[in-house]
Enzyme design. Structure first.
Site, short mmCIF file in Angstrom:
data_model
loop_
_atom_site.label_atom_id
_atom_site.label_comp_id
_atom_site.label_asym_id
_atom_site.label_seq_id
_atom_site.Cartn_x
_atom_site.Cartn_y
_atom_site.Cartn_z
N GLY A 166 0.83 -1.21 0.00
CA GLY A 166 0.00 0.00 0.00
C GLY A 166 0.86 1.26 0.00
N GLY B 95 1.65 3.25 -2.34
CA GLY B 95 1.36 4.27 -3.35
C GLY B 95 0.56 5.44 -2.82
N THR B 96 -0.12 5.26 -1.67
CA THR B 96 -1.04 6.30 -1.20
C THR B 96 -0.89 6.51 0.31
N GLY B 97 -1.45 7.59 0.79
CA GLY B 97 -1.66 7.84 2.22
C GLY B 97 -0.43 7.61 3.08
N LEU B 98 -0.62 6.85 4.15
CA LEU B 98 0.46 6.63 5.12
C LEU B 98 1.60 5.83 4.49
N TYR C 90 -8.43 0.76 17.48
CA TYR C 90 -9.56 -0.11 17.85
C TYR C 90 -9.25 -1.60 17.67
N PRO D 52 -2.22 3.66 14.67
CA PRO D 52 -2.52 5.09 14.51
C PRO D 52 -3.94 5.42 14.95
N PRO E 29 -6.90 8.65 14.18
CA PRO E 29 -7.37 9.17 12.89
C PRO E 29 -6.42 10.16 12.22
C1 LIG Z 1 -8.88 5.67 14.76
C2 LIG Z 1 -9.20 5.85 13.34
C3 LIG Z 1 -9.54 4.57 12.78
C4 LIG Z 1 -9.23 4.42 11.39
C5 LIG Z 1 -8.89 3.24 10.91
C6 LIG Z 1 -8.63 3.08 9.53
C7 LIG Z 1 -8.46 1.89 9.05
C8 LIG Z 1 -8.32 1.64 7.63
O1 LIG Z 1 -8.11 0.54 7.28
S1 LIG Z 1 -8.42 2.93 6.52
C9 LIG Z 1 -7.96 2.22 4.94
C10 LIG Z 1 -9.01 2.49 4.01
N1 LIG Z 1 -8.54 2.20 2.66
C11 LIG Z 1 -9.16 1.33 1.89
O2 LIG Z 1 -10.16 0.73 2.24
C12 LIG Z 1 -8.52 1.15 0.54
C13 LIG Z 1 -8.94 -0.10 -0.16
N2 LIG Z 1 -10.40 -0.27 -0.20
C14 LIG Z 1 -11.07 -0.78 -1.28
O3 LIG Z 1 -10.51 -1.08 -2.31
C15 LIG Z 1 -12.56 -0.98 -1.15
O4 LIG Z 1 -13.11 -0.01 -0.30
C16 LIG Z 1 -12.90 -2.40 -0.59
C17 LIG Z 1 -12.31 -2.63 0.79
C18 LIG Z 1 -14.43 -2.54 -0.52
C19 LIG Z 1 -12.34 -3.49 -1.50
O5 LIG Z 1 -12.62 -3.25 -2.84
P1 LIG Z 1 -13.05 -4.49 -3.82
O6 LIG Z 1 -13.21 -3.87 -5.18
O7 LIG Z 1 -12.14 -5.60 -3.66
O8 LIG Z 1 -14.41 -4.95 -3.20
P2 LIG Z 1 -15.92 -4.77 -3.70
O9 LIG Z 1 -16.16 -5.80 -4.76
O10 LIG Z 1 -16.23 -3.36 -4.02
O11 LIG Z 1 -16.72 -5.17 -2.39
C20 LIG Z 1 -16.52 -6.42 -1.77
C21 LIG Z 1 -17.72 -6.72 -0.89
O12 LIG Z 1 -17.82 -5.70 0.10
C22 LIG Z 1 -19.10 -5.08 0.02
N3 LIG Z 1 -19.01 -3.65 0.36
C23 LIG Z 1 -18.20 -2.76 -0.24
N4 LIG Z 1 -18.41 -1.55 0.32
C24 LIG Z 1 -19.39 -1.69 1.24
C25 LIG Z 1 -20.05 -0.78 2.13
N5 LIG Z 1 -19.73 0.52 2.17
N6 LIG Z 1 -20.99 -1.27 2.94
C26 LIG Z 1 -21.30 -2.58 2.94
N7 LIG Z 1 -20.72 -3.50 2.11
C27 LIG Z 1 -19.77 -3.05 1.28
C28 LIG Z 1 -19.50 -5.26 -1.42
O13 LIG Z 1 -20.90 -5.10 -1.59
C29 LIG Z 1 -19.01 -6.68 -1.69
O14 LIG Z 1 -19.87 -7.62 -1.12
P3 LIG Z 1 -20.97 -8.41 -2.03
O15 LIG Z 1 -21.88 -7.34 -2.59
O16 LIG Z 1 -21.67 -9.32 -1.09
O17 LIG Z 1 -20.21 -9.11 -3.12
N1 LIG Z 2 -5.84 7.06 7.95
C1 LIG Z 2 -6.22 6.68 9.17
O1 LIG Z 2 -6.93 7.41 9.90
C2 LIG Z 2 -5.78 5.38 9.71
C3 LIG Z 2 -5.19 4.42 8.92
N2 LIG Z 2 -4.81 3.25 9.49
C4 LIG Z 2 -4.11 2.25 8.71
O2 LIG Z 2 -3.09 2.86 7.98
C5 LIG Z 2 -2.83 2.11 6.79
C6 LIG Z 2 -2.86 3.02 5.60
O3 LIG Z 2 -4.15 3.61 5.48
P1 LIG Z 2 -4.37 4.97 4.67
O4 LIG Z 2 -3.09 5.43 4.12
O5 LIG Z 2 -5.12 5.88 5.55
O6 LIG Z 2 -5.36 4.49 3.53
P2 LIG Z 2 -5.13 4.15 1.99
O7 LIG Z 2 -6.43 3.70 1.47
O8 LIG Z 2 -4.44 5.28 1.32
O9 LIG Z 2 -4.11 2.93 2.04
C7 LIG Z 2 -4.47 1.60 1.84
C8 LIG Z 2 -3.56 1.01 0.81
O10 LIG Z 2 -3.79 -0.40 0.74
C9 LIG Z 2 -3.70 -0.80 -0.60
N3 LIG Z 2 -4.53 -1.98 -0.78
C10 LIG Z 2 -5.84 -2.15 -0.55
N4 LIG Z 2 -6.24 -3.37 -0.87
C11 LIG Z 2 -5.15 -4.03 -1.29
C12 LIG Z 2 -4.92 -5.33 -1.77
N5 LIG Z 2 -5.91 -6.23 -1.85
N6 LIG Z 2 -3.67 -5.69 -2.11
C13 LIG Z 2 -2.65 -4.80 -2.03
N7 LIG Z 2 -2.80 -3.55 -1.59
C14 LIG Z 2 -4.04 -3.16 -1.23
C15 LIG Z 2 -4.26 0.38 -1.39
O11 LIG Z 2 -3.71 0.42 -2.71
P3 LIG Z 2 -4.49 -0.15 -4.00
O12 LIG Z 2 -5.84 0.45 -4.01
O13 LIG Z 2 -3.60 0.25 -5.14
O14 LIG Z 2 -4.51 -1.64 -3.84
C16 LIG Z 2 -3.76 1.57 -0.58
O15 LIG Z 2 -2.55 2.03 -1.08
C17 LIG Z 2 -3.88 1.01 6.76
O16 LIG Z 2 -3.34 -0.17 7.32
C18 LIG Z 2 -4.95 1.53 7.67
O17 LIG Z 2 -5.70 0.51 8.25
C19 LIG Z 2 -4.99 2.98 10.82
C20 LIG Z 2 -5.60 3.88 11.61
C21 LIG Z 2 -6.02 5.16 11.14
#
Ligand SMILES: CCC/C=C/C=C/C(=O)SCCNC(=O)CCNC(=O)[C@H](O)C(C)(C)COP(=O)(O)OP(=O)(O)OC[C@H]1O[C@@H](n2cnc3c(N)ncnc32)[C@H](O)[C@@H]1OP(=O)(O)O
Ligand SMILES: NC(=O)C1=CN([C@@H]2O[C@H](COP(=O)(O)OP(=O)(O)OC[C@H]3O[C@@H](n4cnc5c(N)ncnc54)[C@H](OP(=O)(O)O)[C@@H]3O)[C@@H](O)[C@H]2O)C=CC1
Length: 378
Positions: free
Chosen positions: A109, A111-114, A242, A283, A285
């Site tokens: 991951g 390429g983006t964010g953290l 969490y 981390p 938020p």
């Molecule tokens: C203290 C602060 C706390 C913060 C913590 C942060 C933690 C983090 O992890 S932040 C990182 C966030 N970054 C990402 O999520 C980047 C990558 N994300 C994605 O690519 C997508 O959001 C996803 C995770 C959904 C994966 O994408 P993919 O194309 O592989 O999946 P889909 O085919 O779109 O969906 C798969 C199934 O999930 C269901 N779904 C998708 N979105 C939702 C939603 N908003 N609500 C409910 N369900 C959802 C989707 O419908 C698919 O299920 P199904 O329809 O049954 O096939």
């Molecule tokens: N931002 C926040 O407030 C917080 C973030 N975190 C954690 O920090 C980390 C970075 O998050 P953040 O930078 O905010 O979010 P981003 O969405 O920017 O980072 C997530 C990265 O994961 C990559 N990724 C997602 N799915 C896959 C996959 N199937 N295979 C390979 N790579 C994948 C994405 O790239 P691509 O789409 O190209 O696959 C993307 O670069 C995560 O672990 C998140 O849980 C934790 C607490 C708080």
């Protein structure tokens, strides 16, 4: 005595006010919208009250959806609290130049964010980096930009960490390009907020596959290769606060991140003998497009997040970068199995039973103290 009008109370007073006005067939104005009550009755009162509630909690019209989503607009910042001026983020890279010279770093991951911020820091301090995720174009752009800044090579490799065969191929490619890494950062993740009753099996599986299985596939495959070559390395996993407490509405992520922490703590114990150490950053938020577009798509929750953080502001990617660089560096060789929370105090602030007493005014404290002192005996 100070009149402390919390949001909750404000809603209640608004609801009561609405009810009274509607009962008289009046007009209620909220957020530039007029609701004319046509009839007196409970249904109207409930409907108007619901609208008032929704408008306060989600101050967006549904028609504004496209423009409100972070993915299609610039992120909107909620203001920091006044105390944040005591705690300005320092974005400068902390470790001395050359701290990662002759080192190879692998960042999922990246390429983006953290992940991008950590890669940028590693590269600035001399590392050759390999960044891996699904979107090759995003990786390529980041790699080019960082290399242009630092002069050090960043190699983009497409890889979906959910697929163990793809992970093995990605690591084959890395071995050819750079050899096995000295620094591994498991940062890739997927997440979205959703009421758990709306989760499909595939929704659950998708998050757990990316976060827990993806981290395990990368870590186990790399670990085996490093052990075979008798090469030491530092592994770092990015979880979240969490992972420890659990959290509603992100249940797959909470479950998977807790699993990642168990994986890393377990391997810290088992694989130290091979020169491998394992650490975790939790981390709080931090506003990134990837996270906030999935966790706070309307922007309605950011203010309350900031309100919970004693330092009074969100974190920055560079703050995570500096901690990650230290934990991955030769300054931290005695650190293994550590879980470091970096959250401006949010976790403890949410946990303490009496922390809400911060809202009590000086005059209210005088009264409370007097009442307590008056109490004699048990
Ligand atoms: C203290 C602060 C706390 C913060 C913590 C942060 C933690 C983090 O992890 S932040 C990182 C966030 N970054 C990402 O999520 C980047 C990558 N994300 C994605 O690519 C997508 O959001 C996803 C995770 C959904 C994966 O994408 P993919 O194309 O592989 O999946 P889909 O085919 O779109 O969906 C798969 C199934 O999930 C269901 N779904 C998708 N979105 C939702 C939603 N908003 N609500 C409910 N369900 C959802 C989707 O419908 C698919 O299920 P199904 O329809 O049954 O096939
Ligand atoms: N931002 C926040 O407030 C917080 C973030 N975190 C954690 O920090 C980390 C970075 O998050 P953040 O930078 O905010 O979010 P981003 O969405 O920017 O980072 C997530 C990265 O994961 C990559 N990724 C997602 N799915 C896959 C996959 N199937 N295979 C390979 N790579 C994948 C994405 O790239 P691509 O789409 O190209 O696959 C993307 O670069 C995560 O672990 C998140 O849980 C934790 C607490 C708080």
């Amino acid at each position: 005595m100070n009149f402390d009008l919390s949001h909750e109370k404000l809603f209640t007073y608004l609801l009561i006010l609405c009810s009274i006005i509607i009962s008289f067939g009046g007009v209620v104005r909220t957020h530039k919208t007029t609701y004319r009550a046509c009839a007196v009755g409970r249904l109207n009162m409930a409907a108007a009250a619901a609208v008032v509630f929704r408008r306060n909690l989600f101050p967006l019209k549904l028609g504004q959806k496209a423009c409100a989503l972070h993915s299609s607009c610039a992120l909107r910042d909620a203001d920091p609290l006044p105390q944040a001026s005591f705690f300005p983020p320092n974005d400068a890279t902390m470790l001395p130049p050359g701290s990662f010279s002759d080192k190879v770093a692998f960042v999922t991951g990246g390429g983006t964010g953290l992940g991008r911020a950590m890669t940028q820091g590693l590269s600035q301090l001399g590392a050759t980096c390999v960044i891996a995720s699904r979107k090759l174009e995003v990786l390529q752009k980041t790699a080019e930009e960082i290399t242009a800044q630092t002069g050090n090579k960043v190699f983009p490799v497409a890889c979906d960490v959910r697929d163990p065969a793809a992970v093995a191929q990605c690591l084959d490619q890395m071995e050819k390009l750079t050899g096995l890494p000295d620094v591994v950062i498991n940062n890739a993740a997927g997440n979205f907020v959703s009421p758990s009753e709306k989760l499909s099996p595939n929704g659950w599986k998708t998050i757990v596959d990316i976060v827990l299985n993806g981290t395990a596939f990368v870590t186990l495959e790399l670990g085996k290769r490093l052990i075979r070559q008798d090469k030491g390395a530092s592994f770092l996993a990015i979880t979240t606060i969490y992972a420890e407490s659990g959290s509603g509405f992100v249940v797959p992520s909470a479950s998977a991140k807790a699993g990642v922490e168990a994986l890393y703590k377990s391997l810290a114990a088992e694989w130290g003998r091979y020169g491998l150490r394992f650490n975790i950053i939790q981390p709080g938020p931090i506003r990134t497009k990837g996270a906030f577009s999935r966790l706070d798509p309307t922007g309605a929750f950011e203010k309350s997040m900031i309100g919970r953080i004693p330092v009074g502001r969100l974190g920055t990617p560079n703050e995570i970068k500096n901690l990650a660089l230290y934990m991955s560096s030769h300054y931290a060789t005695w650190m293994s199995g550590a879980v470091v929370r970096l959250d401006g105090g949010e976790y403890v602030s949410m946990a303490g039973e009496f922390n809400d007493l911060r809202k009590v005014s000086k005059q209210q404290w005088d009264l409370i103290e007097a009442m307590i002192r008056q109490t004699k005996g048990s």
